[in-house]
Each structure stands twice: as structure tokens, then as C-alpha cells.
Design a protein around this motif. Structure first.
Motif, mmCIF file in Angstrom:
data_model
loop_
_atom_site.group_PDB
_atom_site.id
_atom_site.type_symbol
_atom_site.label_atom_id
_atom_site.label_comp_id
_atom_site.label_asym_id
_atom_site.label_seq_id
_atom_site.Cartn_x
_atom_site.Cartn_y
_atom_site.Cartn_z
ATOM 1 N N GLY A 112 0.817 -1.209 0.000
ATOM 2 C CA GLY A 112 0.000 0.000 0.000
ATOM 3 C C GLY A 112 0.851 1.260 0.000
ATOM 4 O O GLY A 112 0.576 2.215 -0.739
ATOM 5 N N ARG A 169 -11.298 2.950 -1.411
ATOM 6 C CA ARG A 169 -10.638 3.833 -2.381
ATOM 7 C C ARG A 169 -11.647 4.821 -2.953
ATOM 8 O O ARG A 169 -11.361 6.017 -3.100
ATOM 9 N N GLU A 173 -4.099 4.331 -0.906
ATOM 10 C CA GLU A 173 -3.621 2.955 -0.809
ATOM 11 C C GLU A 173 -2.876 2.695 0.494
ATOM 12 O O GLU A 173 -2.918 1.590 1.051
#
Length: 395
Positions: free
Chosen positions: A158, A236, A242
Motif C-alpha cells: 500500500g 478507495r 492505498e
């Protein structure tokens, strides 16, 4: 001399490190794929139903690949070498995926990739469970390294992806497969000669207790369908980046690690069915509340319930299988469990999750809470069956 007495302290440490290394590498790949494979599919221009269909296909292939590979492992007694070959082929397929475009090429390669790498887990887990039993190791403390690496996979991936092209996801996954290949080389081979027994591995499917266990444990697994397929996408779309998405996935597994670390202290009191009941209760709380907020401060405690919905369910299922399945069908029993719960049941649920998510969005999580609740009657029946068997054995 007993098997456990013949194993020295140094050998136990070596076995612990080798088993922990396997779990660490295998779940590193899961840490990349579970949160971010849907993001990668989305970046390839696929819609919700197409994404859900591919995710379902990934689960359906387990129905064939898991029992087939496990039967070979049980008959030949060479699960380690079989896993090495599968890891090599998985790496090649993952590299091919990095350049794939279009629904059908991606779907076919994803299905092949899943058919190759997924059977490694039940074959090696069967080895691990028997080694843990014979060497008197704590399974939870071995398995927690898989959860720790999952955290590393989610958070590191991420963080790396923030501001970068999602196309990197499959390259990261390929690197993780390479570590699995290395770890399979170091795994112990089960000290059991190949068997020529003609016992039918599918005889397990004639046992009512095994079928009920699979159905009940399967409900607990499929309750994660919306989360696995659309959790990252919905966050998202809600504006979380992320890095935060990886953190949210990771924090749930931190709670899971803590459960694995301390579960051995009270596992005998709770028992396999007790752990499964805790998973069902956790799902009844977690899933209906998840769609109500996108605030990370509120999502963190909900994510911590992953320790119950997945962690307790896994501990309960593995303990049940170790007790209920004879050694000569160990890999087959593990694989049938994974094939039926993670293959058939999850494969049936994923397309439904896609349709529900397309129609009602995150409200689809409410159906996942219903799955957790439906597991409770099955657990009660299993408990009654188990109690009756104990009473008959004592007569």
C-alpha cells in the motif's frame, strides 16, 4: 522412545524456523493479492461483475486442483517436491500476468495462477500440522508468522503504490512467489513412505460430520466475500489512499497475530467448535457495522474483529481437521476442506457479492453478517454429534 522424545531442542528450533518461514513467505503473497488484486483488475478496465467473476474463478479452480495435488502428495509422500514444482510454474504464470490485458486473457491466466499456487498451502500445511503434533510445537506461534508477513505485504504494498501505477501489483506478487519457492526448498518432508493404499479419499465426503463441518466452516469463510472483493475498492472510492487501505488490512491481521500468539494457552478449554463459534459471533458484529462508516478511527476496531472472523475460524478448522482426519488422508482432507470452502462455496458467493455490490453498494456486507449467523446452528449440531460420539465411546 516416543516420537516427541526423539526430537531434540535444537531440532525443534530448526523445525519451528522452517515451518514459520514457509507460512511467512506464503502469506506475504496473500498480503499482496487479497487487498490489491481487485485494484489491479479495476486498473485493467474491468467492471464489478467481471472482477467478481474472476475472483470467483480463482476460488472455483480449487475444486479440481486441491484434491488432485493432495491425492498425489498422499500417494507419493513427496509433498515438498510437488510444492517446489508448483511454485516454479506459479512464478512463470504470474510474470505472464504482468502484461495481460482484456477480460478473457486475464481470467484464464488468473485461474491458472490460482490452480498452481493455491494447492501449495494445504499440502505444506498438512506437513506442518503433523510436524507440530509430533514435535510438540505451538501451531499458533508457528502460524502467526504468516499473519505478520501478511501485514508486511499489505502495508508495504500500500505504501509503495501511493502515487504509482497499480500495474506494479503483479510484479510485487511475482517477487512474493519467488520467496515461496525458496521456502519450499527448506520445508521438511513428512517422514512417511509413499502409500499404495486403495482407500478412497472421497470417502470423507460420506461422513455426515465432515460435510456439516465443511458447510459450517464454509459459511464463516464466505462471510468475507464482499470484503475480499470490494473492501479495498469501496474504501478507495470513499477517498482513502492505498497507504491507509493497506494499514486497515494490516491492523486486522495484527489482532489475528495476537490471537495466534496466545490461543495455545486456552485452546484445550475452548476447543475447535468454540473457536468457530467465536468466529460466528465476530461476524455478526463486524459485517453489519462495516458499511456504516469510512472513518479510519471507527474502521480500526471493526478491522480488529478479523482476529475472530478469520483467526478463530482458522484455528478451529485446523484443530478439527487434525483430530478428525487420519494421517494417510491428511493432505487430502486438508485439500477437500480448502476446495469446498474456498472453492465451491466462495466460488458461488463471489458472483453474488458482485451483483449485490453493484446494486446496493456496501450494504452487501449485511448479507455477510447473515452468513455468520447461519453458522451457529451447524456448530450446535456438530457439538451434539461430538457429545454423542464421546458418550458412545465411554460405554
Amino acid at each position: 522412545m516416543s516420537a516427541e522424545a526423539a526430537i531434540s531442542a535444537a531440532e525443534r528450533r530448526s523445525l519451528f524456523l522452517r515451518l514459520s518461514g514457509f507460512y511467512g513467505t506464503f502469506f506475504l503473497l496473500f498480503g499482496v493479492l487479497l487487498p490489491f488484486q481487485p485494484v489491479w483488475l479495476d486498473s485493467r478496465g474491468l467492471g464489478p461483475i467481471e472482477i467478481a467473476s474472476i475472483m470467483a474463478a480463482v476460488f472455483w479452480v480449487k475444486l479440481i486442483s486441491h484434491p488432485l495435488v493432495a491425492h498425489i502428495a498422499d500417494r507419493r509422500g513427496q509433498g515438498r517436491w510437488l510444492s517446489i514444482i508448483l511454485a516454479m510454474l506459479s512464478l512463470c504464470t504470474c510474470l505472464a500476468l504482468t502484461g495481460a490485458t482484456g477480460f478473457w486473457p486475464i481470467a484464464l491466466l488468473c485461474g491458472l495462477f490460482a490452480a498452481l499456487y493455491n494447492p501449495i498451502l494445504p499440502v505444506m500445511e498438512n506437513t506442518a500440522l503433523r510436524v507440530v503434533r509430533d514435535a510438540k510445537l505451538d501451531y499458533g506461534r508457528v502460524r502467526l508468522w504468516g499473519s505478520i508477513s501478511f501485514i508486511v505485504g499489505t502495508t508495504a504494498t500500500g505504501a509503495f503504490l501511493s502515487g504509482r501505477d497499480p500495474g506494479w501489483i503483479m510484479w510485487i506478487a511475482a517477487g512474493a512467489v519467488g520467496t515461496i519457492l525458496f521456502a519450499c526448498w527448506g520445508m521438511p518432508e513428512r517422514a512417511r513412505p509413499a502409500t499404495t493404499s486403495r482407500s478412497n479419499p472421497l470417502s470423507l465426503l460420506a461422513r455426515p460430520d465432515f460435510l456439516l463441518f465443511v458447510a459450517t466452516a464454509g459459511l464463516l469463510q464466505v462471510s468475507h466475500a464482499v470484503y475480499y472483493a470490494f473492501g479495498s475498492i469501496s474504501w478507495r472510492n470513499a477517498g482513502l489512499d492505498e497507504s491507509m487501505i493497506g494499514f486497515l488490512w494490516g491492523i486486522g491481521v495484527v489482532a489475528e497475530v495476537l490471537l495466534f500468539a496466545f490461543a495455545g494457552r486456552f485452546s484445550r478449554k475452548i476447543g475447535p467448535l468454540g473457536f468457530l463459534a467465536l468466529a460466528a459471533i465476530g461476524g455478526l458484529i463486524r459485517w453489519p457495522l462495516t458499511p456504516l462508516t469510512n472513518d479510519p478511527l471507527l474502521l480500526v476496531p471493526l478491522q480488529c474483529l478479523h482476529a475472530l472472523t478469520f483467526g478463530a475460524a482458522h484455528l478451529g478448522a485446523m484443530a478439527y481437521l487434525t483430530r478428525a482426519i487420519p494421517d494417510h488422508l491428511g493432505a487430502t482432507g486438508q485439500s477437500l476442506y480448502y476446495a469446498l470452502t474456498g472453492g465451491v462455496l466462495m466460488g458461488m458467493t463471489m458472483p453474488l457479492a458482485g451483483m449485490m455490490y453493484e446494486d446496493v453498494g456496501t450494504a452487501a456486507y449485511n448479507a455477510m453478517g447473515a452468513c455468520s449467523g447461519l453458522a451457529l446452528p451447524g456448530l450446535f449440531i456438530l457439538w451434539r454429534m461430538q457429545k454423542r460420539k464421546t458418550a458412545e465411546a465411554s460405554v
